[in-house]
Enzyme design. Structure first.
Site, PDB file in Angstrom:
ATOM      1  N   ARG A 168      19.631   1.704  48.082  1.00  0.00           N
ATOM      2  CA  ARG A 168      20.456   1.794  46.865  1.00  0.00           C
ATOM      3  C   ARG A 168      20.119   3.032  46.036  1.00  0.00           C
ATOM      4  O   ARG A 168      20.978   3.574  45.344  1.00  0.00           O
ATOM      5  CB  ARG A 168      20.293   0.503  46.027  1.00  0.00           C
ATOM      6  N   ILE A 191      28.128   1.204  39.301  1.00  0.00           N
ATOM      7  CA  ILE A 191      27.861   0.499  40.553  1.00  0.00           C
ATOM      8  C   ILE A 191      27.464  -0.919  40.125  1.00  0.00           C
ATOM      9  O   ILE A 191      26.674  -1.096  39.206  1.00  0.00           O
ATOM     10  CB  ILE A 191      26.752   1.239  41.334  1.00  0.00           C
ATOM     11  N   SER A 192      28.055  -1.924  40.735  1.00  0.00           N
ATOM     12  CA  SER A 192      27.806  -3.312  40.328  1.00  0.00           C
ATOM     13  C   SER A 192      26.352  -3.699  40.552  1.00  0.00           C
ATOM     14  O   SER A 192      25.662  -3.098  41.368  1.00  0.00           O
ATOM     15  CB  SER A 192      28.672  -4.282  41.127  1.00  0.00           C
ATOM     16  N   GLN A 193      25.938  -4.757  39.865  1.00  0.00           N
ATOM     17  CA  GLN A 193      24.582  -5.249  40.117  1.00  0.00           C
ATOM     18  C   GLN A 193      24.517  -5.824  41.534  1.00  0.00           C
ATOM     19  O   GLN A 193      25.515  -6.348  42.047  1.00  0.00           O
ATOM     20  CB  GLN A 193      24.197  -6.284  39.076  1.00  0.00           C
ATOM     21  N   PHE A 230      34.303  -5.953  35.071  1.00  0.00           N
ATOM     22  CA  PHE A 230      34.398  -4.752  35.899  1.00  0.00           C
ATOM     23  C   PHE A 230      35.119  -3.650  35.128  1.00  0.00           C
ATOM     24  O   PHE A 230      35.888  -3.933  34.228  1.00  0.00           O
ATOM     25  CB  PHE A 230      35.184  -5.043  37.190  1.00  0.00           C
TER      26      PHE A 230
END
Ligand code: SAH
Length: 199
Positions: A22, A48-50, A191
């Site tokens: 990541r 960037i999402s968790q 989001f």
């Protein structure tokens, strides 16, 4: 082995998450936080999402080795890379040219040659390579774009945050079953919005 904080997931998805570095997908300024369970900025006011959400959305697609997946919202390319560990082909569309170029170069450098990135409006899907076994939308919209529903194979699954942009959305799972569409609200999420503004 990389620990991803607090994310419950199946063995298969866990291995895929562990295989993807990541830290390669985030800017230098947030690299120390790369393995925390939190969303991170990736430039151009996008995030960037968790990892927990990436894992959940990946799992909801029930990816299989031969699958062809469409992603709306390439961003950093991280979610695409996680899927690329699990399926045959990932087609990902990004509306911001700078992000699309960076993600394509990054994925290539990291050896993800089964991800194809395109600069354009993902709400139109990707007609030339449709239909898809799975469609993942990583930006929020008030409704599921018609083109995406049309490009979802029978038996396929679509995951998307649906609801008020700038507010809270419901992460929706749609299954295209022979007996009809099955629609489920999985979780409240937040989001960044889908835009139609190609730049
Ligand atoms: N999946 C990404 C994070 C996505 S953030 C990752 O793993 O890093 C949401 C992304 O959707 C942003 O990069 C944004 O530019 C993009 N986006 C917004 N509207 C879009 C559209 N209509 N078509 C394609 N991408 C879009």
């Amino acid at each position: 082995m990389r620990a991803i904080t607090g994310a419950p997931m199946t063995e298969k998805v866990r291995r895929a998450m562990e295989a993807v570095p990541r830290h390669e997908f985030v800017p230098d300024s947030v690299k120390p936080q790369a393995y925390d369970n939190r969303p991170l900025p990736i430039g151009e006011m996008q995030t960037i999402s968790q990892p927990l959400i990436v894992a959940l959305m990946t799992q909801l697609l029930e990816p299989r080795l031969g699958d062809r997946i469409l992603e709306l919202g390439t961003g950093s390319g991280y979610q695409a890379a996680v899927l690329a560990e699990l399926v045959d082909q990932v087609y990902s569309v990004e509306i911001i040219g700078a992000l699309a170029d960076e993600a394509a170069a990054r994925l290539k450098r990291l050896g993800y040659d089964n991800v194809t990135v395109r600069h354009g409006d993902g709400t139109l899907g990707w007609e030339e390579v449709a239909p898809f076994d799975g469609i993942i939308v990583t930006a929020a919209g008030i409704e599921i774009p018609d083109a995406l529903m049309r490009q979802l194979r029978l038996g396929g699954r679509l995951v998307m945050p649906v609801g008020e942009v700038g507010g809270v959305q419901q992460l929706k799972l749609v299954e295209n079953r022979p007996e009809g569409l099955i629609n489920e609200n999985v979780l409240s999420v937040r989001f960044v919005p889908i835009t139609r503004d190609i730049r």
